[in-house]
Design a protein around this motif. Structure first.
Motif, mmCIF file in Angstrom:
data_model
loop_
_atom_site.group_PDB
_atom_site.id
_atom_site.type_symbol
_atom_site.label_atom_id
_atom_site.label_comp_id
_atom_site.label_asym_id
_atom_site.label_seq_id
_atom_site.Cartn_x
_atom_site.Cartn_y
_atom_site.Cartn_z
ATOM 1 N N SER A 253 1.127 -1.274 -0.550
ATOM 2 C CA SER A 253 0.382 0.013 0.535
ATOM 3 C C SER A 253 0.919 1.298 0.025
ATOM 4 C CB SER A 253 -0.291 0.241 1.309
ATOM 5 O OG SER A 253 0.105 -0.079 2.460
ATOM 6 N N ARG A 254 0.031 2.871 -0.393
ATOM 7 C CA ARG A 254 0.729 3.913 0.230
ATOM 8 C C ARG A 254 1.749 3.510 1.643
ATOM 9 N NH1 ARG A 254 -3.227 3.834 -3.203
ATOM 10 N NH2 ARG A 254 -2.939 5.005 -5.713
ATOM 11 N N ALA A 255 0.478 3.498 2.124
ATOM 12 C CA ALA A 255 1.472 3.317 3.383
ATOM 13 C C ALA A 255 2.781 3.207 3.840
ATOM 14 C CB ALA A 255 0.094 2.924 4.182
ATOM 15 N N ASP A 256 2.449 1.548 3.271
ATOM 16 C CA ASP A 256 3.524 0.819 3.325
ATOM 17 C C ASP A 256 4.985 1.497 2.717
ATOM 18 O OD1 ASP A 256 2.657 -1.351 4.381
ATOM 19 O OD2 ASP A 256 1.310 -2.038 2.961
ATOM 20 N N ILE A 257 4.572 1.637 1.966
ATOM 21 C CA ILE A 257 5.922 2.150 0.748
ATOM 22 C C ILE A 257 6.704 3.913 1.428
ATOM 23 C CG2 ILE A 257 6.500 3.704 -1.252
ATOM 24 C CD1 ILE A 257 4.209 2.435 -2.711
ATOM 25 N N ALA A 258 5.595 4.392 2.609
ATOM 26 C CA ALA A 258 5.620 5.008 3.034
ATOM 27 C C ALA A 258 6.205 5.308 4.556
ATOM 28 C CB ALA A 258 4.454 6.526 3.483
ATOM 29 N N THR A 259 6.041 4.008 5.283
ATOM 30 C CA THR A 259 6.796 3.623 5.996
ATOM 31 C C THR A 259 7.855 3.144 5.569
ATOM 32 O OG1 THR A 259 4.506 2.947 6.659
ATOM 33 C CG2 THR A 259 6.651 1.935 8.420
ATOM 34 N N ALA A 260 8.910 2.036 4.915
ATOM 35 C CA ALA A 260 9.915 1.310 4.619
ATOM 36 C C ALA A 260 10.618 2.460 3.950
ATOM 37 C CB ALA A 260 9.438 0.541 3.176
ATOM 38 N N THR A 261 10.209 3.675 2.694
ATOM 39 C CA THR A 261 10.603 4.417 2.039
ATOM 40 C C THR A 261 11.095 5.745 3.669
ATOM 41 O OG1 THR A 261 9.130 5.765 1.214
ATOM 42 C CG2 THR A 261 10.688 3.832 0.085
ATOM 43 N N LEU B 271 -8.318 -3.841 -2.369
ATOM 44 C CA LEU B 271 -8.656 -3.404 -1.354
ATOM 45 C C LEU B 271 -8.302 -4.552 -0.391
ATOM 46 C CD1 LEU B 271 -11.657 -0.828 -1.231
ATOM 47 C CD2 LEU B 271 -9.254 -0.920 -1.933
ATOM 48 N N VAL B 272 -7.452 -3.919 0.661
ATOM 49 C CA VAL B 272 -7.492 -4.893 1.687
ATOM 50 C C VAL B 272 -8.366 -4.822 2.794
ATOM 51 C CG1 VAL B 272 -5.251 -6.531 2.962
ATOM 52 C CG2 VAL B 272 -5.194 -6.502 0.437
ATOM 53 N N GLY B 273 -8.816 -5.319 3.469
ATOM 54 C CA GLY B 273 -9.515 -4.154 5.135
ATOM 55 C C GLY B 273 -8.979 -5.594 6.052
ATOM 56 N N SER B 274 -7.551 -5.862 6.151
ATOM 57 C CA SER B 274 -6.966 -6.668 7.627
ATOM 58 C C SER B 274 -6.210 -5.623 8.075
ATOM 59 C CB SER B 274 -6.265 -7.274 6.708
ATOM 60 O OG SER B 274 -5.048 -7.133 6.495
ATOM 61 N N ARG B 275 -6.599 -3.725 8.018
ATOM 62 C CA ARG B 275 -6.146 -2.991 8.521
ATOM 63 C C ARG B 275 -6.757 -2.097 9.980
ATOM 64 N NH1 ARG B 275 -1.098 -1.710 6.995
ATOM 65 N NH2 ARG B 275 -0.114 -2.098 5.503
ATOM 66 N N ILE B 276 -6.089 -1.760 11.071
ATOM 67 C CA ILE B 276 -6.561 -1.143 11.160
ATOM 68 C C ILE B 276 -7.666 0.604 10.613
ATOM 69 C CG2 ILE B 276 -7.422 0.076 13.468
ATOM 70 C CD1 ILE B 276 -5.170 -1.571 15.167
ATOM 71 N N GLY B 277 -8.892 0.491 10.469
ATOM 72 C CA GLY B 277 -8.971 1.500 9.966
ATOM 73 C C GLY B 277 -9.697 1.554 8.877
ATOM 74 N N ARG B 278 -9.845 2.508 7.662
ATOM 75 C CA ARG B 278 -10.424 2.042 6.093
ATOM 76 C C ARG B 278 -8.987 1.424 5.545
ATOM 77 N NH1 ARG B 278 -10.900 7.771 3.036
ATOM 78 N NH2 ARG B 278 -8.371 7.762 3.216
ATOM 79 N N PRO B 279 -9.514 0.153 4.843
ATOM 80 C CA PRO B 279 -8.849 -0.835 3.347
ATOM 81 C C PRO B 279 -8.311 0.174 3.503
ATOM 82 C CG PRO B 279 -11.575 -1.621 3.512
ATOM 83 C CD PRO B 279 -11.124 0.172 4.090
ATOM 84 N N ALA B 280 -6.754 -0.461 3.084
ATOM 85 C CA ALA B 280 -5.617 -0.009 1.567
ATOM 86 C C ALA B 280 -5.673 -0.034 0.536
ATOM 87 C CB ALA B 280 -4.785 -0.470 2.219
ATOM 88 N N THR B 281 -5.263 0.263 -0.326
ATOM 89 C CA THR B 281 -5.837 0.125 -1.865
ATOM 90 C C THR B 281 -4.004 -0.604 -2.118
ATOM 91 O OG1 THR B 281 -7.062 2.035 -2.659
ATOM 92 C CG2 THR B 281 -5.429 0.578 -3.842
ATOM 93 N N MET B 282 -4.271 -1.650 -2.720
ATOM 94 C CA MET B 282 -2.912 -2.204 -3.244
ATOM 95 C C MET B 282 -2.226 -2.043 -4.731
ATOM 96 S SD MET B 282 -2.138 -3.056 0.200
ATOM 97 C CE MET B 282 -1.265 -4.734 0.884
ATOM 98 N N LEU B 283 -0.773 -1.771 -4.603
ATOM 99 C CA LEU B 283 0.137 -1.910 -5.383
ATOM 100 C C LEU B 283 0.805 -2.660 -6.056
ATOM 101 C CD1 LEU B 283 0.878 1.741 -4.334
ATOM 102 C CD2 LEU B 283 -1.018 1.817 -6.066
ATOM 103 N N THR B 284 1.199 -2.871 -7.236
ATOM 104 C CA THR B 284 1.594 -3.747 -7.590
ATOM 105 C C THR B 284 2.367 -3.272 -9.256
ATOM 106 O OG1 THR B 284 -0.221 -5.374 -9.377
ATOM 107 C CG2 THR B 284 0.496 -6.028 -7.162
ATOM 108 N N LEU B 285 3.582 -4.136 -9.802
ATOM 109 C CA LEU B 285 3.655 -3.490 -11.158
ATOM 110 C C LEU B 285 2.322 -3.941 -12.131
ATOM 111 C CD1 LEU B 285 7.781 -4.874 -10.947
ATOM 112 C CD2 LEU B 285 6.730 -3.325 -10.144
ATOM 113 N N GLU B 286 2.738 -3.333 -13.341
ATOM 114 C CA GLU B 286 2.062 -3.003 -14.502
ATOM 115 C C GLU B 286 2.902 -3.711 -15.588
ATOM 116 O OE1 GLU B 286 -0.456 -3.713 -16.743
ATOM 117 O OE2 GLU B 286 -1.498 -2.157 -16.350
#
Length: 367
Positions: free
Chosen positions: A31-39, A64-79
């Protein structure tokens, strides 16, 4: 200062785009949040960068993945669909072409006969250009944009070959690069081994060459000649080599010497078939074939000890014609770091295709 500042800001953004792209390749789906945390980039910056990469058709939202607390996260992959990269290997008696999309999915693998190592360079260029043109036509016919074509060639063919190939392809829009075959094979191994940053790929053909990766980058040397390990002296009392020295590794591990010792043949019209015969004889326990491989493996072990003392790699991988011979070479080498490459028999071509995508992750993004 004001004159250079816009370029500096563009460089920073290109670097950050490449950082996000590389993270998604290694960790998708994320997710975008994952990227922010890692980078360490803030969320607003990540959101802007992701939007840019989606518009460039390099990333896509996968749900979407809804396993997180709060709103579901939109997941990203390579195109993977819009772009392709092509790698072509010039082997001892074959050409091997691979095209892959950005996700690494194989679009095609073609193998053709080559003019051979003794043919005039012009014949080799013509054969490569004809194959490259067919591959490019096939890929672009699928609606994909070719980002780059990389040719893996024996050391003696590298110089000037890119310019000749570009002319033969009528100055294509994509970049044409020529690299030593062993370097590309090492890059393919590097991409396949996430977390490994230091390795050596020993590529077997008419001679033995090394692709060397240190801290995630290929070692090329001041003149691009690093990796000529075939002339390491592994048997000081051995026969004289064409280079004028005695006991070079190529005498035992290069195809001419190995085939002569294992099969008793000198004039070999088909190197690939000769290697298959050596494997079949060794599997059947033929004493001559096994003896030749055991001697070659012992010489290999001497060379590997030299290389590991100097370079300190995590692993030494056997590729090219050495890969199918690994069941006999590895035990005789008696070195814990030696293993067969897992990306053979297409390591050189795959490494060539990966090089074009590596330029994306270094900031050379399509518009």
């Amino acid at each position: 200062m004001t004159a250079t500042r816009p370029a500096d800001l563009m460089d920073v953004r290109a670097t950050n785009l490449a950082l996000v792209l590389r993270h998604v390749r290694l960790h998708a789906p994320c997710s975008r949040a994952d990227i922010a945390t890692a980078t360490g980039l803030n969320k607003a910056t990540v959101s802007s960068l992701v939007t840019d990469l989606i518009e460039r058709r390099l990333l896509r939202e996968s749900g979407l993945v809804g396993s997180r607390i709060g709103r579901p996260a939109t997941m990203l992959t390579l195109e993977g669909r819009p772009y392709a990269a092509i790698g072509i290997e010039v082997g001892a008696d074959h050409l091997n072409a691979v095209a892959v999309d950005f996700t690494g999915s194989r679009l095609l693998t073609w193998r053709r006969a080559a003019p051979g190592p003794d043919a005039p360079p012009g014949r080799t260029v013509a054969a490569v250009a004809a194959l490259a043109a067919r591959v490019v036509g096939k890929v672009t016919g699928q609606g994909r944009t070719v980002l780059g074509l990389t040719l893996g060639a024996p050391d003696g063919l590298v110089d000037g070959l890119a310019a000749q190939l570009e002319r033969s392809l009528h100055e294509p829009a994509f970049e044409v690069v020529v690299e030593p075959a062993a370097t590309l094979a090492a890059l393919a191994d590097l991409r396949a081994r996430v977390g490994c940053t230091d390795l050596v790929h020993l590529h077997g053909g008419i001679g033995v060459t090394a692709g060397m990766i240190a801290d995630g980058r290929p070692l090329r040397g001041a003149r691009g000649l690093a990796g000529a390990v075939g002339h390491l002296i592994v048997d000081p009392g051995g026969a004289e080599c064409a280079c004028g020295r005695r006991g070079c590794l190529d005498l035992d591990l290069g195809l001419p010497g190995l085939v002569r010792r294992a099969l008793g043949e000198v004039d070999v019209p088909d190197w690939g078939a000769a290697v298959e015969r050596i494997v079949a004889l060794a599997q059947a326990g033929d004493a001559t074939a096994v003896g030749a491989l055991t001697t070659a493996g012992a010489r290999l072990g001497v060379a590997v000890r030299m290389l590991t003392d100097v370079l300190d790699p995590s692993i030494v991988l056997l590729g090219g014609v050495l890969a199918p011979l690994a069941p006999w070479l590895v035990p005789a080498a008696a070195h814990p770091l030696v293993e067969p490459s897992t990306v053979e028999p297409n390591a050189v071509a795959l490494g060539g295709a990966a090089l074009a995508f590596a330029r994306l992750e270094a900031g050379a993004l399509p518009s």
